[in-house]
Design an enzyme around this catalytic site. Structure first.
Site, short mmCIF file in Angstrom:
data_model
loop_
_atom_site.label_atom_id
_atom_site.label_comp_id
_atom_site.label_asym_id
_atom_site.label_seq_id
_atom_site.Cartn_x
_atom_site.Cartn_y
_atom_site.Cartn_z
N HIS A 1 22.78 -5.16 5.86
CA HIS A 1 24.18 -5.18 5.40
C HIS A 1 25.13 -4.87 6.56
CE1 HIS A 1 23.86 -4.73 0.74
NE2 HIS A 1 23.05 -5.66 1.21
N TYR B 1 32.00 1.09 -3.30
CA TYR B 1 32.33 2.48 -3.63
C TYR B 1 33.69 2.46 -4.33
CZ TYR B 1 28.67 4.07 -0.37
OH TYR B 1 27.46 4.32 0.25
N LYS C 1 23.54 9.86 3.55
CA LYS C 1 23.09 10.57 4.76
C LYS C 1 21.80 11.37 4.58
CE LYS C 1 26.01 8.89 7.27
NZ LYS C 1 25.29 7.62 7.42
P1 FAS Z 1 11.87 15.71 -0.22
O1 FAS Z 1 12.50 16.62 -1.23
O2 FAS Z 1 11.97 14.24 -0.41
O3 FAS Z 1 10.29 16.03 -0.11
C1 FAS Z 1 9.84 17.36 -0.15
C2 FAS Z 1 8.38 17.33 -0.56
O4 FAS Z 1 7.89 18.69 -0.48
C3 FAS Z 1 8.18 16.87 -2.00
O5 FAS Z 1 7.20 15.86 -2.05
C4 FAS Z 1 7.74 18.13 -2.74
O6 FAS Z 1 6.77 17.84 -3.75
C5 FAS Z 1 7.13 18.97 -1.64
N1 FAS Z 1 7.22 20.41 -1.90
C6 FAS Z 1 8.28 21.11 -2.38
N2 FAS Z 1 7.97 22.41 -2.49
C7 FAS Z 1 6.68 22.54 -2.09
C8 FAS Z 1 5.79 23.64 -1.98
N3 FAS Z 1 6.17 24.87 -2.33
N4 FAS Z 1 4.53 23.41 -1.54
C9 FAS Z 1 4.13 22.15 -1.17
N5 FAS Z 1 4.94 21.06 -1.25
C10 FAS Z 1 6.19 21.27 -1.71
N6 FAS Z 1 19.74 10.63 0.01
C11 FAS Z 1 20.41 9.51 0.37
O7 FAS Z 1 20.53 9.24 1.57
N7 FAS Z 1 20.96 8.68 -0.60
C12 FAS Z 1 20.79 8.94 -1.94
O8 FAS Z 1 21.27 8.19 -2.78
C13 FAS Z 1 20.09 10.07 -2.36
N8 FAS Z 1 19.90 10.35 -3.69
C14 FAS Z 1 19.20 11.48 -4.05
C15 FAS Z 1 18.98 11.81 -5.41
C16 FAS Z 1 18.27 12.97 -5.76
C17 FAS Z 1 18.05 13.31 -7.22
C18 FAS Z 1 17.81 13.84 -4.76
C19 FAS Z 1 17.09 15.14 -5.13
C20 FAS Z 1 18.03 13.54 -3.42
C21 FAS Z 1 18.72 12.35 -3.05
N9 FAS Z 1 18.92 12.01 -1.72
C22 FAS Z 1 19.59 10.90 -1.33
C23 FAS Z 1 18.44 12.84 -0.69
C24 FAS Z 1 16.97 12.56 -0.50
O9 FAS Z 1 16.78 11.19 -0.29
C25 FAS Z 1 16.49 13.45 0.60
O10 FAS Z 1 17.38 13.46 1.69
C26 FAS Z 1 15.11 13.10 1.08
O11 FAS Z 1 14.25 13.05 -0.03
C27 FAS Z 1 14.70 14.17 2.09
O12 FAS Z 1 13.36 14.03 2.31
P2 FAS Z 1 12.46 15.34 2.57
O13 FAS Z 1 13.15 16.22 3.53
O14 FAS Z 1 11.11 14.80 2.86
O15 FAS Z 1 12.47 16.14 1.17
C1 PHB Z 2 21.44 4.07 -3.33
O1 PHB Z 2 21.27 2.82 -3.28
O2 PHB Z 2 20.67 4.82 -3.96
C2 PHB Z 2 22.62 4.67 -2.63
C3 PHB Z 2 23.36 3.90 -1.75
C4 PHB Z 2 24.44 4.46 -1.09
C5 PHB Z 2 24.78 5.78 -1.33
C6 PHB Z 2 24.04 6.57 -2.22
C7 PHB Z 2 22.95 6.00 -2.87
O3 PHB Z 2 25.86 6.33 -0.70
#
Ligand code: FAS
Ligand code: PHB
Length: 390
Positions: free
Chosen positions: A72, A201, A297
């Site tokens: 994109h 957005y 981000k």
């Molecule tokens: P993660 O949270 O992905 O992974 C952590 C891992 O550690 C998990 O697999 C968990 O099971 C494990 N863990 C936790 N506690 C533990 C313990 N005590 N013992 C062992 N393992 C354990 N980012 C975007 O850029 N755009 C988005 O649209 C977006 N939407 C999101 C929506 C939601 C609901 C959430 C929660 C996050 C969103 N994010 C988004 C942010 C998300 O993408 C994170 O930045 C990304 O998952 C970060 O990756 P990790 O740091 O690996 O953490």
């Molecule tokens: C998504 O596709 O999940 C998405 C894209 C852009 C954003 C947040 C989420 O800023």
């Protein structure tokens, strides 16, 4: 068991770090309390910065991302019944973003790790880091009715916001900064074609809406919702009607509706923990920081943390230098705070806050007006959205 780096967490942070380390011949083990299926069932991010794409290539896991990801070159801001395209490519000297779901990225990293025979232990209970303030850290965990121990040189806390790593640091050694937003995002996934070829957005008096996608056949939509909302009160029809109310008419009439197969509400917060290193323990990704998803981000910050930490560990093992790991926290936080600022600014500019005063509303409208009439303002948005350099 003994390894060089024990990684807690098998999300994008842990998997990407593990893949880069393994590729450099640095032994590592990943522990996660969840099952593989549970991790792959989580629907999260969708936008990859060029730096994240480069890291997936460096980890030799980028083939499917390049084959299926969508490139994109712009996004649209919609308000006052019209929309305005931000030419990311033109304003940043040729940078773009890649639309590729976090679920797919996680799948690719897991598959490559498994093919390479590098150990991940899932459904590991009560994972606990020990002695990371000394030179012989180790991690214990419970599985199959027994307690196990893994000794390592370093521990990478890649266990997300609710993980154990940050909680294991003595309170006196860590500072945190937090802002909770008075609303959440209600998101759905549906196998319907996206309403437009790029992301939209939308700022609307009824609240924010985002039109995103996973492919030309799968759409990801979000609407701002109050924190008290319950998923069961939002059937698909109610969601589609509300989404269309928040879009300019020429987009609303083109929304293709259909049954959702994923629906969830995510709270929005900004959070940063400082520092991100405690002797032999490093905090990576969501374990150290959280941003509202408005700026896309979260996942990309996890990738830049991994980049800095991998560089530092490589220097330690290959050049016998600790300069990289000593600089990790400061380098990562410098980029984290700029992304936290941008995500806060995008959230403040695009959402309706319950306590918005008339003055605040006029400021928001002036911000949008400035953005759509000033190349300098649009360039500032664009360079942050495509991702600041590592
Ligand atoms: P993660 O949270 O992905 O992974 C952590 C891992 O550690 C998990 O697999 C968990 O099971 C494990 N863990 C936790 N506690 C533990 C313990 N005590 N013992 C062992 N393992 C354990 N980012 C975007 O850029 N755009 C988005 O649209 C977006 N939407 C999101 C929506 C939601 C609901 C959430 C929660 C996050 C969103 N994010 C988004 C942010 C998300 O993408 C994170 O930045 C990304 O998952 C970060 O990756 P990790 O740091 O690996 O953490
Ligand atoms: C998504 O596709 O999940 C998405 C894209 C852009 C954003 C947040 C989420 O800023």
């Amino acid at each position: 068991m003994r390894t060089q780096v024990v990684i807690i967490g098998s999300g994008p942070s842990g998997l990407l770090l593990g893949q880069l380390l393994a590729g450099a011949g640095i032994d590592n083990v990943i522990l996660d309390r969840a099952s593989k299926d549970h991790i792959l069932g989580r629907v999260r991010a969708g936008v990859l910065e060029e730096g994240t794409v480069r890291l997936m290539d460096e980890a030799r896991c980028g083939a499917r991302m390049h084959a299926e990801g969508l490139s994109h070159e712009g996004i649209s801001l919609a308000f006052d019944g019209r929309d305005h395209r931000i030419d990311l490519f033109g304003l940043t000297g040729g940078k773009r973003v890649t639309i590729y779901g976090q679920t797919e990225l996680t799948h690719d990293l897991m598959d490559h790790r498994e093919e390479a025979g590098v150990l991940s232990i899932y459904e590991a209970a009560n994972v606990t880091p020990h002695d990371f303030d000394a030179n012989a850290p180790y991690v214990t965990y419970e599985k199959d009715g027994a307690t196990h121990r893994i000794d390592g040189d370093f521990i990478a806390g890649c266990d997300g916001f609710h993980g154990v790593s940050r909680r294991s640091v003595p309170e006196r050694a860590i500072r945190s900064f937090e802002k909770a937003y008075p609303f959440g995002w209600l998101g759905i996934l549906a196998d319907v074609p996206p309403v437009d070829h790029e992301l939209i957005y939308a700022n609307h008096p009824r609240g924010f809406a985002l039109c995103s996608m996973r492919s030309h056949k799968r759409s990801r939509y979000y609407i701002q919702c109050s924190l008290g909302e319950k998923i069961e009160e939002w059937d698909d029809q109610r969601f589609w009607d509300e989404l269309r109310r928040r879009l300019p008419a020429h987009h609303a009439e083109r929304v293709v509706t259909g049954p959702s197969f994923e629906k969830s509400i995510a709270p929005l917060r900004s959070f940063v923990a400082e520092p991100m290193r405690f002797d032999r323990l490093f905090l990576v990704g969501d374990a150290a920081h959280i941003v509202p998803p408005t700026g896309a981000k979260g996942l990309n910050l996890a990738a830049s943390d991994v980049h800095y930490l991998f560089e530092g560990l490589l220097e330690h093992y290959q050049d016998r230098s600790n300069a990289g790991i000593d600089a990790y926290s400061a380098r990562a936080l410098a980029r984290v705070w700029k992304a936290v600022r941008f995500s806060w600014w995008m959230t403040k500019t695009m959402h309706r806050f319950p306590d918005t005063s008339d003055f605040d509303q006029k400021i928001q409208e002036a911000e949008l007006d400035y953005l759509t009439h000033s190349r300098a303002a649009a360039t500032a948005l664009a360079e942050n959205y495509v991702g600041l350099p590592f």
